[in-house]
Write a protein that holds these residues in place. Structure first.
Motif, PDB file in Angstrom:
ATOM      1  N   VAL A 147     -82.455 -25.441 -60.725  1.00  0.00           N
ATOM      2  CA  VAL A 147     -83.387 -25.655 -59.619  1.00  0.00           C
ATOM      3  C   VAL A 147     -83.043 -26.964 -58.913  1.00  0.00           C
ATOM      4  N   GLN A 148     -82.532 -27.899 -59.691  1.00  0.00           N
ATOM      5  CA  GLN A 148     -82.246 -29.227 -59.143  1.00  0.00           C
ATOM      6  C   GLN A 148     -81.148 -29.230 -58.078  1.00  0.00           C
ATOM      7  N   GLN A 149     -80.333 -28.171 -58.062  1.00  0.00           N
ATOM      8  CA  GLN A 149     -79.303 -28.139 -57.010  1.00  0.00           C
ATOM      9  C   GLN A 149     -79.917 -27.803 -55.655  1.00  0.00           C
ATOM     10  N   GLY A 150     -81.132 -27.297 -55.699  1.00  0.00           N
ATOM     11  CA  GLY A 150     -81.885 -27.168 -54.447  1.00  0.00           C
ATOM     12  C   GLY A 150     -81.581 -25.917 -53.657  1.00  0.00           C
ATOM     13  N   GLY A 151     -82.540 -25.461 -52.896  1.00  0.00           N
ATOM     14  CA  GLY A 151     -82.350 -24.330 -52.007  1.00  0.00           C
ATOM     15  C   GLY A 151     -81.875 -24.846 -50.669  1.00  0.00           C
ATOM     16  N   VAL A 152     -82.814 -25.106 -49.800  1.00  0.00           N
ATOM     17  CA  VAL A 152     -82.472 -25.662 -48.486  1.00  0.00           C
ATOM     18  C   VAL A 152     -82.243 -27.166 -48.662  1.00  0.00           C
ATOM     19  N   PRO A 153     -81.119 -27.680 -48.191  1.00  0.00           N
ATOM     20  CA  PRO A 153     -80.849 -29.123 -48.350  1.00  0.00           C
ATOM     21  C   PRO A 153     -81.882 -29.974 -47.598  1.00  0.00           C
ATOM     22  N   SER A 154     -82.121 -31.155 -48.099  1.00  0.00           N
ATOM     23  CA  SER A 154     -83.082 -32.043 -47.452  1.00  0.00           C
ATOM     24  C   SER A 154     -82.513 -32.527 -46.117  1.00  0.00           C
ATOM     25  N   PRO A 155     -83.381 -32.851 -45.173  1.00  0.00           N
ATOM     26  CA  PRO A 155     -82.895 -33.363 -43.884  1.00  0.00           C
ATOM     27  C   PRO A 155     -82.032 -34.607 -44.042  1.00  0.00           C
ATOM     28  N   MET A 156     -82.368 -35.457 -45.016  1.00  0.00           N
ATOM     29  CA  MET A 156     -81.536 -36.652 -45.188  1.00  0.00           C
ATOM     30  C   MET A 156     -80.108 -36.257 -45.543  1.00  0.00           C
ATOM     31  N   ASP A 157     -79.977 -35.323 -46.491  1.00  0.00           N
ATOM     32  CA  ASP A 157     -78.633 -34.882 -46.866  1.00  0.00           C
ATOM     33  C   ASP A 157     -77.916 -34.236 -45.686  1.00  0.00           C
ATOM     34  N   ARG A 158     -78.653 -33.478 -44.910  1.00  0.00           N
ATOM     35  CA  ARG A 158     -78.017 -32.815 -43.763  1.00  0.00           C
ATOM     36  C   ARG A 158     -77.580 -33.828 -42.710  1.00  0.00           C
ATOM     37  N   CYS A 159     -78.471 -34.764 -42.404  1.00  0.00           N
ATOM     38  CA  CYS A 159     -78.139 -35.721 -41.343  1.00  0.00           C
ATOM     39  C   CYS A 159     -77.019 -36.658 -41.771  1.00  0.00           C
ATOM     40  N   ARG A 160     -77.086 -37.112 -43.023  1.00  0.00           N
ATOM     41  CA  ARG A 160     -76.019 -37.994 -43.482  1.00  0.00           C
ATOM     42  C   ARG A 160     -74.706 -37.233 -43.570  1.00  0.00           C
ATOM     43  N   ALA A 161     -74.794 -35.951 -43.927  1.00  0.00           N
ATOM     44  CA  ALA A 161     -73.585 -35.124 -43.984  1.00  0.00           C
ATOM     45  C   ALA A 161     -72.903 -35.126 -42.621  1.00  0.00           C
ATOM     46  N   VAL A 162     -73.685 -34.918 -41.589  1.00  0.00           N
ATOM     47  CA  VAL A 162     -73.141 -34.847 -40.240  1.00  0.00           C
ATOM     48  C   VAL A 162     -72.488 -36.177 -39.866  1.00  0.00           C
TER      49      VAL A 162
END
Ligand code: ATP
Length: 779
Positions: free
Chosen positions: A681-696
């Motif tokens: 469960v810890q790997q998460g479903g939908v990524p958090s916005p922080m992870d998405r924004c930092r990814a970009v």
């Protein structure tokens, strides 16, 4: 920062009465601040007070100012809003109101005030501080207080904490609450997207932000919106024409949905307000040449404030609350009034007034249509994200392309377990490549896929990206191009080197965790044998364990913490029926205790066990004793269970189950204990916005870094250590570190983690705020 315990005990002369208040609009994470300030103050031997209802409480005095005990802030972390109330207070704008407030402070003997609020609240605080001596003089002159009464309070000691969902204060990258609000927004946009796509509709979504476009911009980046409007940077040309062109282009490409995000305070270049209705009218325009889209408006409103805080805001509120207490205790009459900021990953003290001044200047600059200045006053993340947003929405525009000879063929590969943000990273990097004329190629399923499915294989491990498909990956979990743990040495180094040559890759962009780091290190070392490996390599760390050397943050770790926090909140609540239960929760993280520690900080764990320390019988003994004590003292008033977080590899012997059994046995029926394992469960479903924004943001920087080497860089690559790097956040900076440097000096290879854990100090904060006694450290 280091050992707090060594500062103890304070001499009586230093013992202070420290008050905390929340003011202005409520924001998620304010409760974490209050809990941290109260407990840290008590820990430091001071008296802790809360001022209820913001400045209103300070002016009213009496019961609005209350001394707080350790247990009064139990359970605060998982509650939304602010439990000590907040208010807008007219009286405090005027001197008579502040005079009464000063009198109440002196009568209660409060000598330091920690205020968590927005720029208005902090402005008020600074005014109060500046006036303080004259307020005391006036109180003495009018005989409301005696000179003896005011004597000990000559200097008002104030520290500010920025609690606001808008993220509008200059000088700090994040305000307490902004990531929770961003999460709510992105959640809503994700829901709306599904229906938009189904009906091929357009949606105009209005979000908060009168003077600050952070929420709108980052929501746009995180969700891959088609167009974003915010106050600081209106379009240079006619926004109507601009939007039409972009939306038309995206529709022509085949996109079935159109998402436009607009901040409340959005303006055009002439300073006129842009309303959602105007945008809708344009999207729905049925006249000739019009877009003719079935368009709806959604105004998110107060849901953006709602709910409990995300892990990041709990951590930020907690760490900044602790720092505020330290700042109070270290302040001298000469110290300039400060507020606590965060820059990238570093918590720092900064002059309060300058930040407030700069914040006000943004609004002034926007009003004066000096948009360059407005953008300049925002932090670098803001302008980076603005560029990212432009890149991902202007992919097919010819203007930014490099000359033919500079265009590169770049291989994309994911290595290791999936982590939130991997797809967002790939998407942004592909967008950047396309906009520059590079050729991005997906290597499917890691090095294993590369090695086994090349050539004519129907699996076609190496494929060009289809932008229409990739464009929809912004918020997707997992790894769309597939990921695999296999190292190049296992796949066959010679084969990999040959394939790189065969496909004529000019560079590789790798996203992954420790295996990815290991893989890149192997490729680098094999260069002397295989010249085709002399191409620039760049690694973007992505793993929930956050154990990649060279960075304090890796993609996916924020998503993981959020999943863990949600899980723990639920578990904690389930215990409320029995009340006397300890949950021992096993966390992932490999041999790194990051997740357990930061998770513990977010949920208020009674103890965390991490591999960096191991678990000894003495520790367990001390913790059992401590639990017995707290349950003995607890007369049933507390409503939730207690949590212990144990990392999966903290000990070879004492796992969650055994620890729970030991506690149960020792508790002699006075309380219960159970283990609980959230697992994947810890790997998460939908990524958090922080992870998405930092990814970009980070992915685009990675491709720019590779681009810097250009084609045929073999000779330079051989000599330049920067040709093989890890991008990372270190302290207050985003940096590229050569792998060569990391693998020799900074990597603990057997334990698959960095030699120095940047977060280790936080372990102590968990203990202090959880009330855990000092225990014998294992040898
Ligand atoms: P938000 O992020 O919600 O806008 P804020 O802290 O900026 O938060 P404000 O309503 O501006 O919210 O301020 C909160 C309170 O702080 C006010 O009700 C008032 O009591 C006090 N305050 C604000 N500005 C001043 C000022 N210039 N002088 C004195 N007090 C002030």
């Amino acid at each position: 920062s280091a050992a707090f315990a060594s500062d103890l005990p304070l001499t009586m002369a230093l013992r202070k009465k420290i008050a905390v208040m929340t003011s202005g609009g409520d924001s998620p994470g304010m409760n974490a601040v209050v809990r941290a300030v109260v407990r840290m103050s008590i820990h430091m031997g001071c008296d802790a007070f809360c001022i209820y209802e913001g400045y209103e409480g300070l002016v009213q005095g009496g019961d609005f100012i209350r001394q707080m005990g350790w247990d009064d802030v139990r359970g605060f972390l998982s509650e939304g809003g602010t439990l000590i109330g907040t208010a807008r207070c007219m009286a405090f704008y005027e001197r008579p109101g502040r005079l009464t407030a000063a009198k109440n402070m002196v009568l209660h003997g409060i000598d330091a005030l920690i205020i968590c609020g927005g720029d208005g609240s902090l402005t008020g605080a600074d005014k109060f501080r500046a006036e303080w001596p004259s307020l005391l003089e006036e109180l003495v002159a009018s005989r409301e207080l005696t000179p003896e009464q005011v004597a000990p309070y000559k200097h008002l000691n104030i520290v500010g904490l920025v609690g606001s969902i808008d993220n509008d204060l200059s000088g700090t990258d994040a305000t307490i609450g902004c990531y929770s609000a961003l999460s709510r927004i992105c959640e809503m946009v994700d829901y709306i997207e599904a229906t938009a796509s189904s009906h091929s509709r357009a949606f105009v979504i209005e979000v908060m932000g009168r003077h600050c476009g952070w929420l709108a911009l980052l929501a746009g980046v995180a969700t891959g919106a088609d167009f974003v409007f915010f106050p600081e940077r209106p379009r240079d040309q006619d926004w109507r024409e601009d939007m039409k062109v972009v939306v038309q282009r995206h529709r022509k490409m085949g996109k079935r949905k159109t998402i436009v995000i607009v901040a409340e305070g959005a303006r055009d270049k002439d300073g006129n307000k842009i309303t959602p209705t105007e945008i809708k009218d344009l999207l729905a325009d049925k006249s000739e040449g019009g877009l003719c889209l079935d368009t709806r408006i959604t105004t998110l409103g107060h849901v953006q404030r709602g709910g409990t805080a995300v892990a990041y805001d709990r951590i930020l509120g907690t760490l900044q609350g602790v720092e505020a207490v330290k700042a109070v205790l270290e302040a001298t009459p000469e110290t300039e009034t400060c507020f606590i900021a965060i820059n990238e990953n570093k918590i720092v003290r900064k002059p309060l007034m300058q930040a407030v001044k700069e914040t006000k200047e943004v609004a002034v600059a926007v009003d004066a249509k000096d948009f360059d200045k407005a953008m300049g006053l925002r932090d670098t993340e803001f302008s980076d994200q603005y560029k990212s947003y432009l890149t991902t929405t202007n992919v097919l525009v010819e203007d930014h392309k490099l000359p033919e000879k500079s265009r590169m063929k770049i291989g994309f590969i994911n290595v290791g377990a999936p982590a939130g943000g991997m797809n967002a990273a790939v998407r942004a990097a592909v967008a950047y490549c396309l906009s520059r004329g590079h050729e991005p190629l997906a290597i499917h399923n890691g090095f294993a896929g590369f090695a086994r499915h090349h050539g004519d294989s129907p699996l076609g491990a190496v494929r060009p990206f289809d932008w229409l498909e990739v464009d929809s990956w912004a918020s997707k979990g997992g790894s769309e191009i597939g990921t695999n743990r296999e190292l190049p040495s296992e796949s066959g180094m010679e084969l990999i080197a040959n394939l790189i040559e065969q496909y004529e890759f000019d560079a590789l962009f790798i996203v992954g965790g420790f295996e990815a780091f290991h893989a890149v290190s192997q490729l680098r070392k094999a260069r002397s044998e295989y010249p085709s490996l002399c191409i620039p390599l760049c690694l973007l760390p992505a793993t929930i364990s956050n154990n990649v050397p060279g960075t304090e943050y890796s993609l996916g770790s924020d998503t993981c913490l959020n999943e863990l926090v949600n899980y723990c909140d639920k578990i904690k609540q389930s215990a409320s029926a029995t009340r006397r239960r300890v949950f021992v929760i096993e966390t992932q993280g490999g041999r790194s205790g990051y997740v357990a520690t930061l998770g513990g900080l977010s949920v208020g764990a009674s103890a965390v066990y991490i591999p960096e320390e191991g678990i000894s019988l003495e520790m367990l003994n001390a913790d059992v004793k401590y639990l017995k004590k707290v349950f003995n003292q607890d007369k049933g008033q507390s409503r939730a269970g207690r949590l212990i977080l144990v990392n999966e590899k903290a000990s070879n012997v004492y796992d969650a189950k055994l620890i729970a059994s030991i506690i149960r046995e020792e508790a002699h029926d006075r309380f219960e204990s159970r283990e609980s394992i959230p697992g994947h469960v810890q790997q998460g479903g939908v990524p958090s916005p922080m992870d998405r924004c930092r990814a970009v943001r980070l992915a685009i920087k990675c491709i720019q870094h590779l681009e810097d080497f250009g084609r045929n860089a073999h000779n330079r690559v051989k000599k330049d250590p920067n040709s093989t790097t890890v991008i990372g956040i270190q302290g207050s900076e985003v940096v590229f570190t050569p792998i060569e440097q990391l693998e020799e000096k900074e990597t603990d290879w057997p334990n698959r983690r960095p030699r120095v854990a940047h977060w280790l100090d936080m372990r102590e904060v968990v203990d202090i705020l959880g009330g855990r006694p000092a225990y014998p450290k294992p040898e």
